[in-house]
Design a protein around this motif. Sequence first.
Motif, short mmCIF file in Angstrom:
data_model
loop_
_atom_site.label_atom_id
_atom_site.label_comp_id
_atom_site.label_asym_id
_atom_site.label_seq_id
_atom_site.Cartn_x
_atom_site.Cartn_y
_atom_site.Cartn_z
N ARG A 85 2.04 3.13 30.61
CA ARG A 85 1.88 2.94 32.05
C ARG A 85 0.41 2.79 32.44
O ARG A 85 0.07 1.99 33.32
N HIS A 86 -0.47 3.53 31.76
CA HIS A 86 -1.89 3.48 32.08
C HIS A 86 -2.64 2.48 31.18
O HIS A 86 -3.88 2.43 31.25
N ARG A 87 -1.89 1.70 30.35
CA ARG A 87 -2.50 0.71 29.44
C ARG A 87 -3.58 1.37 28.58
O ARG A 87 -4.63 0.78 28.30
N HIS A 88 -3.30 2.59 28.14
CA HIS A 88 -4.27 3.33 27.34
C HIS A 88 -3.99 3.06 25.86
O HIS A 88 -2.92 3.38 25.35
N VAL A 89 -4.95 2.46 25.20
CA VAL A 89 -4.82 2.11 23.78
C VAL A 89 -5.85 2.91 23.00
O VAL A 89 -7.05 2.68 23.13
N ALA A 90 -5.39 3.85 22.20
CA ALA A 90 -6.28 4.66 21.37
C ALA A 90 -5.93 4.41 19.90
O ALA A 90 -4.75 4.41 19.53
N ASP A 91 -6.94 4.21 19.09
CA ASP A 91 -6.71 3.86 17.69
C ASP A 91 -5.82 4.86 16.98
O ASP A 91 -4.96 4.49 16.17
N HIS A 92 -6.01 6.14 17.25
CA HIS A 92 -5.25 7.16 16.52
C HIS A 92 -3.78 7.20 16.93
O HIS A 92 -2.95 7.77 16.21
N SER A 93 -3.43 6.63 18.08
CA SER A 93 -2.05 6.72 18.56
C SER A 93 -1.29 5.40 18.49
O SER A 93 -0.08 5.37 18.74
N ILE A 94 -1.95 4.28 18.16
CA ILE A 94 -1.29 2.98 18.19
C ILE A 94 -0.07 2.96 17.28
O ILE A 94 1.03 2.61 17.69
N LEU A 95 -0.27 3.34 16.02
CA LEU A 95 0.82 3.23 15.05
C LEU A 95 2.00 4.15 15.36
O LEU A 95 3.14 3.68 15.42
N PRO A 96 1.79 5.46 15.58
CA PRO A 96 2.94 6.30 15.93
C PRO A 96 3.61 5.89 17.23
O PRO A 96 4.84 5.98 17.36
N ASP A 97 2.82 5.43 18.21
CA ASP A 97 3.41 4.98 19.46
C ASP A 97 4.30 3.76 19.23
O ASP A 97 5.41 3.67 19.79
N LEU A 98 3.84 2.82 18.42
CA LEU A 98 4.63 1.62 18.15
C LEU A 98 5.92 1.94 17.42
O LEU A 98 6.96 1.35 17.71
N TRP A 99 5.87 2.88 16.49
CA TRP A 99 7.10 3.27 15.81
C TRP A 99 8.08 3.92 16.79
O TRP A 99 9.28 3.67 16.75
N THR A 100 7.57 4.77 17.67
CA THR A 100 8.43 5.39 18.68
C THR A 100 9.07 4.33 19.56
O THR A 100 10.28 4.37 19.84
N PRO A 112 6.25 -9.49 2.61
CA PRO A 112 5.41 -9.56 3.80
C PRO A 112 5.66 -8.39 4.72
O PRO A 112 6.79 -8.02 5.00
N GLY A 113 4.63 -7.76 5.17
CA GLY A 113 4.77 -6.64 6.08
C GLY A 113 3.43 -5.99 6.31
O GLY A 113 2.40 -6.46 5.85
N ALA A 114 3.42 -4.91 7.02
CA ALA A 114 2.17 -4.20 7.27
C ALA A 114 2.23 -2.84 6.62
O ALA A 114 3.24 -2.16 6.65
N CYS A 115 1.15 -2.44 6.00
CA CYS A 115 1.10 -1.15 5.31
C CYS A 115 0.97 -0.04 6.34
O CYS A 115 0.05 -0.03 7.15
N VAL A 116 1.88 0.90 6.30
CA VAL A 116 1.92 1.98 7.29
C VAL A 116 1.06 3.13 6.81
O VAL A 116 1.12 3.54 5.66
N GLY A 117 0.23 3.68 7.70
CA GLY A 117 -0.66 4.77 7.34
C GLY A 117 0.09 6.02 6.94
O GLY A 117 1.25 6.20 7.29
N ASN A 118 -0.58 6.92 6.22
CA ASN A 118 0.11 8.09 5.67
C ASN A 118 -0.40 9.40 6.24
O ASN A 118 -0.25 10.44 5.62
N ASN A 119 -1.01 9.38 7.42
CA ASN A 119 -1.57 10.61 7.95
C ASN A 119 -0.99 11.01 9.29
O ASN A 119 -1.65 11.64 10.10
#
Length: 524
Positions: free
Chosen positions: A97-112, A222-229
Motif C-alpha cells: 500500500r505504501h509502495r515500500h520496497v526494501a531489499d531484505h523483504s522483497i523475496l519473502p514478500d513476493l513468495w507470500t 530456467p529460474g531464479a535462485c532463492v536465497g537461503n537466509n
Amino acid sequence: MLPHLESIPVDVLSQIAFFTVASAPFTGLGAVLQLLLCSRNLHDALSLTSCPQLYARVFRIRFDLVAHLRRSKLASPTTTNLALELQRRCAVLRRIRHRHVADHSILPDLWTIYLMLLESDGMNESQLHSAGIAQYIRILLKRCLGQQGVLPISVACLVWSHSVPDLMHRPEFIADMPSEERSQTLSELRPFVTGSSNVMNGMRRCPLSFDGSYNRALEMMPGACVGNNYRSLFSSIYTREYTLTAPSLLSASIFLTFALKEAIALQVPKHLPQTQVVARPTEHDGPTIEDFFAITRRRTPLVADSGHQNPSREPFADRAGRKMRASRSLAHDEEFYRVAHRLGLPDDTWELRSCIGLLSGTWEDFVSRHPIQCRLEEHLCFTPCMPLPSVPRNANEFSDATGTSKHRYELFRPTDTSENYRDPRHALDVVITGETPRRLEATWGAFIFFGRIRLSDGLVTLTRKPKYSGDEGRGTWIFEGYIHNRRSFVGRWRSFGVSERESLRGIFSLTKVDDPPSHLYPGL
C-alpha cells in the motif's frame, strides 16, 4: 471508562475487538491496535501471544483457507499459526500500500504474494488489489527484473489485466501503461524469452524448504535462485513437509510478452480479399482481411480479467467436462504442484499428474503472427499395459502400434461418466494426437499433431506436420511448453529437419476455446 473495559471477560473483549475490524475487511488492524494501546492490561489480554484466537478468527474472514486445506491434506492450521500468518500478511499488504520496497523483504514478500494468489478463491486477490498490487509489481519489475525477475513476472501474470472498469479504484493496467514503459518491459523480457546465454547462464532452479535450507539436488532449469537466509518467512500455515522451487521464468516471460504485445494494434494487409466468400472464386488460398480482424480481437486470457466478473465462484469445467461452480484456486492447482513439492514423495505423485485431461479440446493462437488452431485428443495408457517407447509419427502408425494388448491406449473422454471410468492420474503415459479443424484448413493450412506429456512435471511436447502431401514446404514444427490456468498453453517452437543454424524459432501462447456449434460448420 478503562476500569470498566478491563473488568470485561477476555472472551467478550475478544468479541468486541473482532467486531471493530470485521465490517471493514480491506482496512488494517488499526482499531484493534488502538484498543491495545488503551492500557497495559488490555494489551496483555488481547496481544497476539495471549489471544491468538482473535487474530486467527480475523484471518478466516479476510483470507482464503480452503485451497490450503485441500492441497496440504493435513490437519487445520493451529490458531497460533493463523495469527502469525495474519501478522505477516498485514505487514506485506502495508508495504504494498505504501509502495515500500526494501531489499531484505522483497523475496519473502513476493513468495507470500505468490502463494496467496495460488490459494485465492477471491478474498486473497481482493486484499492484494485493494492494496495496489498491480502498480507495486510495476515498481518491482523496474527495479529487479534482471536479478530476481522470476517472481515479479509470475505475480504480474496473475494480477495484471488488459483493460477493465475501475473496480476498487484499479487502473487499466496494460492498456493504460505508457508505450515507452511497455516497450522497455518487452525489451527486458526478451533475453528470458529467447533463452539468451548471457542471462540464463548460471541461473539454476534452487529448491528451498520452508526452514530456509537448500535442497542440494539442484535442477538445471530456467529460474531464479532463492536465497537461503529467510528461515520460515514465507508462510506460517504450511508445514516443513513442502519444498518450494521457483516458478518457470520462461513460461511467465512468454505469457507476459504476449499480453503486452496485444496492446499494439496488428496492421492488417490491405491487398487481401475481404472475406473467404470473395476469395473462393479467385482461388485465393490463405487468410482474408476478415480473418486478420479475428486476430486483432483475440486476447491472451489473463487471470485477473477472469476474476473481475465474479472473483470467487466463476464457472469452471472439471476433468469430466462438467460445468460447475467451483473455487477459483482449482485453476491454479497445476502451477501450485509444480512449485510446491511434498518432501519424501516420488516425482510421479497424483498431484503432479493433475494436468492430464486438460489438453483435450480446441486450441488457438492468433496473436503470435503465425496463427495456429488445433483440436487435440489425449490417449492414456494404464497398467498392466506398457507405454510406447517413442511417439509415432502419424495416425496410422499410432493405430498400428496400439492395436496390440501390450500397448493399449484409451481415448480420454471429457464427458465420460461410465462405470468403467478410470482416474486419468493413474495413467502411465499420455500420447497426444490432433489436427487443424477442417473449416480452417484453407485459411491457415492443414496440419496434424503428435506429442506426449511428461508426467513428472507436465511438460507438453507436440510435433506439427503438414497433413497433405505436397505441403511439405510448410515445414515441421516442434512445440514445448506448459499449461497454465487450465486454458493457456505457452512455450517455444522450433522448425525441424534443417541444421541448427538455419532452424526457425519462436514462442507461442495457445488458448483453449469452446468448439463452435456443429450446425454452423457441418462436417468439421
